[in-house]
Design an enzyme around this catalytic site. Structure first.
Site, PDB file in Angstrom:
ATOM      1  N   LYS A   1       0.572  -1.330  -0.178  1.00 42.13           N
ATOM      2  CA  LYS A   1       0.283  -0.153   0.748  1.00 42.13           C
ATOM      3  C   LYS A   1       0.451   0.792   0.247  1.00 42.13           C
ATOM      4  CE  LYS A   1      -3.266   2.106   2.722  1.00 42.13           C
ATOM      5  NZ  LYS A   1      -4.837   2.070   3.951  1.00 42.13           N
TER       6      LYS A   1
ATOM      7  N   LYS B   1      -1.811  -1.805  -3.665  1.00 43.96           N
ATOM      8  CA  LYS B   1      -3.133  -0.024  -3.639  1.00 43.96           C
ATOM      9  C   LYS B   1      -2.264   0.887  -4.084  1.00 43.96           C
ATOM     10  CE  LYS B   1      -6.049   1.994  -0.585  1.00 43.96           C
ATOM     11  NZ  LYS B   1      -6.463   1.566   0.693  1.00 43.96           N
TER      12      LYS B   1
HETATM   13  C1  PBG Z   1      -7.118   3.671   5.158  1.00 47.05           C
HETATM   14  C2  PBG Z   1      -7.903   3.767   4.117  1.00 47.05           C
HETATM   15  C3  PBG Z   1      -7.845   4.516   2.896  1.00 47.05           C
HETATM   16  C4  PBG Z   1      -8.355   3.367   2.139  1.00 47.05           C
HETATM   17  C5  PBG Z   1      -8.757   2.521   2.025  1.00 47.05           C
HETATM   18  N1  PBG Z   1      -8.125   2.400   3.715  1.00 47.05           N
HETATM   19  C6  PBG Z   1      -6.848   5.733   2.868  1.00 47.05           C
HETATM   20  C7  PBG Z   1      -5.732   6.045   3.287  1.00 47.05           C
HETATM   21  O1  PBG Z   1      -5.097   5.384   3.827  1.00 47.05           O
HETATM   22  O2  PBG Z   1      -5.587   7.302   4.058  1.00 47.05           O
HETATM   23  C8  PBG Z   1      -8.203   4.479   0.121  1.00 47.05           C
HETATM   24  C9  PBG Z   1      -8.873   4.087  -0.423  1.00 47.05           C
HETATM   25  C10 PBG Z   1      -9.602   5.144  -1.372  1.00 47.05           C
HETATM   26  O3  PBG Z   1      -9.055   6.081  -2.167  1.00 47.05           O
HETATM   27  O4  PBG Z   1     -10.011   4.509  -2.500  1.00 47.05           O
HETATM   28  N2  PBG Z   1      -6.211   2.690   6.175  1.00 47.05           N
END
Ligand code: PBG
Length: 309
Positions: free
Chosen positions: A182, A235
């Site tokens: 991520k 991601k």
């Molecule tokens: C946070 C989380 C995020 C997303 C999914 N879980 C945002 C972040 O890490 O700040 C983002 C998903 C998206 O942008 O569609 N645990």
């Protein structure tokens, strides 16, 4: 006849936002998406499932009054997510319900982990203390009937700790979908708007990955495999197709990819301006993600696409 990559509704996980209210609310930062009431959530998930989508993943908007530095609401057995899981599983038993494990919707700092502030204004994420809270959160979701818990927090060692907490609580059957690679991405902006979960200060670069790093994704993969992840994720998806391919080559586990809010919004806004053909671009972007090696795709377009397929 000779097409190599074909999308099907069963490729998708449909991300759904929910809130405490009794009315469904349009999300300003993500036109076309909704913050569902519990009833609305059950209906929307059922409609998606009827189109052949096997799974949903839940993201709660938590009211400010319930946000604390310790994020205690994250493991409230009667919290919004456990109630939603129970409602979904009782109405749609064959729907796979995935829950997000991270503290950002619940903690008053808006970070995925617990925050310690230094006198000099520095900000440190407390990895091991956070993992303990995440374990409680995961167990509270499993107790409610979640089929899969998906840690999106990027703390180190959390997959192993969650696996052992689930096993000790007799949830050996609950799977873990790990957000393995991520990235610290600007593409999450609209999502943070949807949940009111943007960090109050600092950024997520000490725990999410540097967009310049691909080899490090393999290192994260090896750790997650060793720690007992059942599925791994990359991601965002579109800007990281090489990372999806690399993980696909390096593991026999299912690889998921998340087409995130910014990817969604770029297509939506260009289409709304009449600059792009939404249906065609959505199909092409998702086909590209599958062609790169994703077995499972999380996308806000999931239901639209399933309808057309
Ligand atoms: C946070 C989380 C995020 C997303 C999914 N879980 C945002 C972040 O890490 O700040 C983002 C998903 C998206 O942008 O569609 N645990």
């Amino acid at each position: 006849m000779v097409r190599e990559t074909v999308l099907t509704p069963s490729d998708f996980v449909y991300p759904l936002f929910l809130h405490e209210g009794s009315k469904d609310q349009p999300i300003e930062s993500m036109p076309g998406c909704t913050r569902w009431s519990l009833d609305g959530l059950v209906a929307e998930a059922g409609a998606a499932h009827a189109l052949g989508i096997p799974a949903v993943v839940l993201f709660p908007a938590i009211v400010d009054a319930q946000k604390t530095p310790g994020g205690e609401e994250s493991h409230n057995p009667d919290g919004l997510v456990p109630r939603a899981v129970r409602a979904l599983k009782s109405s749609h038993p064959s729907l796979v319900v995935i829950t997000d494990v991270a503290l950002d919707p619940y903690n008053s700092d808006g970070h995925d982990g617990l925050v310690q502030r230094g006198d000099d204004g520095s900000l440190t994420i407390l990895n091991d203390e956070t993992v303990e809270v995440l374990c409680r959160q995961a167990v509270s979701h499993a107790e409610a009937g979640a089929d899969v818990v998906a840690p999106s927090d990027m703390m180190d060692g959390r997959v192993a700790a969650i696996r052992s907490a689930l096993d000790q609580a007799s949830f050996q059957e609950t799977s873990i979908l790990s957000y393995t690679a991520k990235y610290a991405s600007a593409y999450y902006g609209p999502f943070r708007g949807a949940l009111g979960s943007a960090p109050k200060d600092g950024d997520k670069k000490t725990y999410q990955m540097d967009p310049g790093n691909a080899r490090e994704a393999i290192r994260e993969l090896l750790l997650d495999e060793e720690e007992g992840a059942d599925m791994v994720m990359v991601k965002p998806a579109g800007p990281y197709l090489d990372v999806i391919s690399a993980l696909r080559e390096a593991t026999t586990l299912p690889v998921a990819a998340y087409q995130v809010s910014g990817e969604y919004l770029m297509i939506k806004s260009a289409a709304a301006a009449g600059w792009l053909d939404e249906e065609a671009v959505v199909c092409e972007s998702l086909t590209g993600i599958k062609r790169a090696g994703a077995d499972v795709i999380l996308s806000y377009f999931a239901k639209d696409v399933a309808q057309r397929l």
